[in-house]
Design an enzyme around this catalytic site. Structure first.
Site, PDB file in Angstrom:
ATOM      1  N   SER A  35       0.819  -1.209   0.000  1.00  0.00           N
ATOM      2  CA  SER A  35       0.000   0.000   0.000  1.00  0.00           C
ATOM      3  C   SER A  35       0.859   1.268   0.000  1.00  0.00           C
ATOM      4  CB  SER A  35      -0.949  -0.012   1.197  1.00  0.00           C
ATOM      5  OG  SER A  35      -0.229  -0.148   2.401  1.00  0.00           O
ATOM      6  N   ALA A  91       8.014  -1.615   3.800  1.00  0.00           N
ATOM      7  CA  ALA A  91       8.550  -2.690   4.656  1.00  0.00           C
ATOM      8  C   ALA A  91       7.513  -3.002   5.728  1.00  0.00           C
ATOM      9  CB  ALA A  91       9.864  -2.256   5.300  1.00  0.00           C
ATOM     10  N   LYS A 102      10.329  -7.984   5.180  1.00  0.00           N
ATOM     11  CA  LYS A 102       9.450  -7.696   4.061  1.00  0.00           C
ATOM     12  C   LYS A 102       8.753  -8.983   3.613  1.00  0.00           C
ATOM     13  CE  LYS A 102      10.535  -5.150   0.642  1.00  0.00           C
ATOM     14  NZ  LYS A 102       9.150  -4.632   0.700  1.00  0.00           N
ATOM     15  N   GLU A 111      11.185  -8.492  -4.758  1.00  0.00           N
ATOM     16  CA  GLU A 111      11.617  -7.277  -4.051  1.00  0.00           C
ATOM     17  C   GLU A 111      13.086  -7.367  -3.656  1.00  0.00           C
ATOM     18  OE1 GLU A 111       7.395  -5.957  -1.953  1.00  0.00           O
ATOM     19  OE2 GLU A 111       8.715  -7.314  -0.894  1.00  0.00           O
TER      20      GLU A 111
HETATM   21  C1  5RP Z   1       5.257  -6.701   0.080  1.00  0.00           C
HETATM   22  C2  5RP Z   1       6.035  -5.978   1.097  1.00  0.00           C
HETATM   23  C3  5RP Z   1       5.517  -4.630   1.518  1.00  0.00           C
HETATM   24  O1  5RP Z   1       6.489  -3.683   1.263  1.00  0.00           O
HETATM   25  C4  5RP Z   1       5.223  -4.664   2.979  1.00  0.00           C
HETATM   26  O2  5RP Z   1       4.305  -5.716   3.223  1.00  0.00           O
HETATM   27  C5  5RP Z   1       4.628  -3.333   3.459  1.00  0.00           C
HETATM   28  O3  5RP Z   1       3.356  -3.166   2.895  1.00  0.00           O
HETATM   29  P1  5RP Z   1       2.477  -1.898   3.220  1.00  0.00           P
HETATM   30  O4  5RP Z   1       3.154  -0.728   2.609  1.00  0.00           O
HETATM   31  O5  5RP Z   1       1.147  -2.210   2.573  1.00  0.00           O
HETATM   32  O6  5RP Z   1       2.358  -1.791   4.707  1.00  0.00           O
HETATM   33  O7  5RP Z   1       7.045  -6.393   1.574  1.00  0.00           O
HETATM   34  O8  5RP Z   1       5.783  -7.965  -0.135  1.00  0.00           O
END
Ligand code: 5RP
Length: 262
Positions: A35, A91, A102, A111
């Site tokens: 997000s 992250a 992550k 990633e």
């Molecule tokens: C996806 C990730 C995202 O960067 C992590 O989950 C953070 O997500 P968000 O910005 O929605 O909190 O590692 O694999």
């Protein structure tokens, strides 16, 4: 329109917006997933449309690729780019050394490959992602579907001798069926509560047959841009040893705040 955003979304937005300032014409940029990264992609799209920014974007998931194309970013593959100037990604947790967990969005493999192939990695996050020790967020581990239960048992057994406070691994589900990554693999979420030695754990996990990659990003992130709900941002650079502060206004185009996909 920003008045409708929750403080956490405002925090994610200002972090993304501030990090986008590091992008320059001609750069090859890794585009994260999640997000917070979705805000970044929208900010870059606006820079492409309104300011004529010319970059090539390398997405870290099919959903980021779709959003990037939708907002007008010129998308290329990592093999076409070969090496990147900058990757900006979200992250799930970061610690004082800017080591990360992550993979909450299931895109950790691409990633990590993309971030490692970059001159610089900037993490964008709200302050809630900062931790003293990694591990409260379940550590995602991507495993191949063949024999995944055996891999799970092997991981749980190995965790007995590791410096962690929990050992249970659970298969990530997507409703009634196992979650499938972009590479066709499964994710095991390790409920460790606290990881005493993230570097050691990352190495041990990646030596196990069946494990493709783990969500610990050690010595990969250079800078974190932390957003706050009131528009403040804090930038910490691990190489320079600097901490700087800034403030952003929520005056953005209508486009940026409509139909946020994630
Ligand atoms: C996806 C990730 C995202 O960067 C992590 O989950 C953070 O997500 P968000 O910005 O929605 O909190 O590692 O694999």
């Amino acid at each position: 329109m920003t008045g409708d955003l929750s403080p956490i979304d405002k925090a994610k937005f200002v972090a993304a917006k501030r990090a986008a300032d590091f992008i320059e014409d001609g750069m090859r940029v890794g585009l994260g997933t999640g997000s917070t990264a979705a805000w970044l992609v929208r900010c870059i799209g606006e820079m492409v449309r309104d300011d004529g920014l010319k970059i090539k974007g390398v997405p870290t998931s099919t959903r980021t690729a779709e959003l990037a194309r939708d907002v007008g970013i010129d998308v290329i593959s990592l093999d076409e780019a070969r090496w990147l100037d900058l990757t900006i990604d979200g992250a799930d947790e970061f610690d004082g050394d800017l080591n990360l967990i992550k993979g909450g969005g299931g895109a950790l493999l691409q990633e990590k490959i993309v971030a490692t192939a970059s001159d610089r990695m900037i993490v964008i996050a709200d302050i809630g992602k900062e931790v003293e020790s990694l591990g409260a967020f379940p550590l995602p581990v991507e495993v191949i579907p063949f024999g995944w239960q055996t891999t799970q048992a092997l991981i749980e057994e190995t965790l007995i001798s590791m410096d962690v406070l929990g050992r249970q691994a659970s298969l990530r589900m997507n409703g009634e069926v196992p979650f499938i990554t972009d590479e066709g693999n499964h994710i095991l979420d390790l409920h460790l509560n606290r990881i005493g030695n993230p570097r050691q754990l990352a190495m041990v996990l990646n030596q196990m047959p069946g494990v493709v990659e783990n969500g610990l990003f050690i010595d990969i992130c250079d800078t974190v841009v932390i957003g706050f709900g009131d528009g403040r941002v804090e930038l910490r650079d691990i190489n320079e040893g600097t901490v700087t502060h800034d403030r952003l206004d929520f005056v953005e185009s209508e486009n940026l705040f409509t139909d946020l996909a994630e």
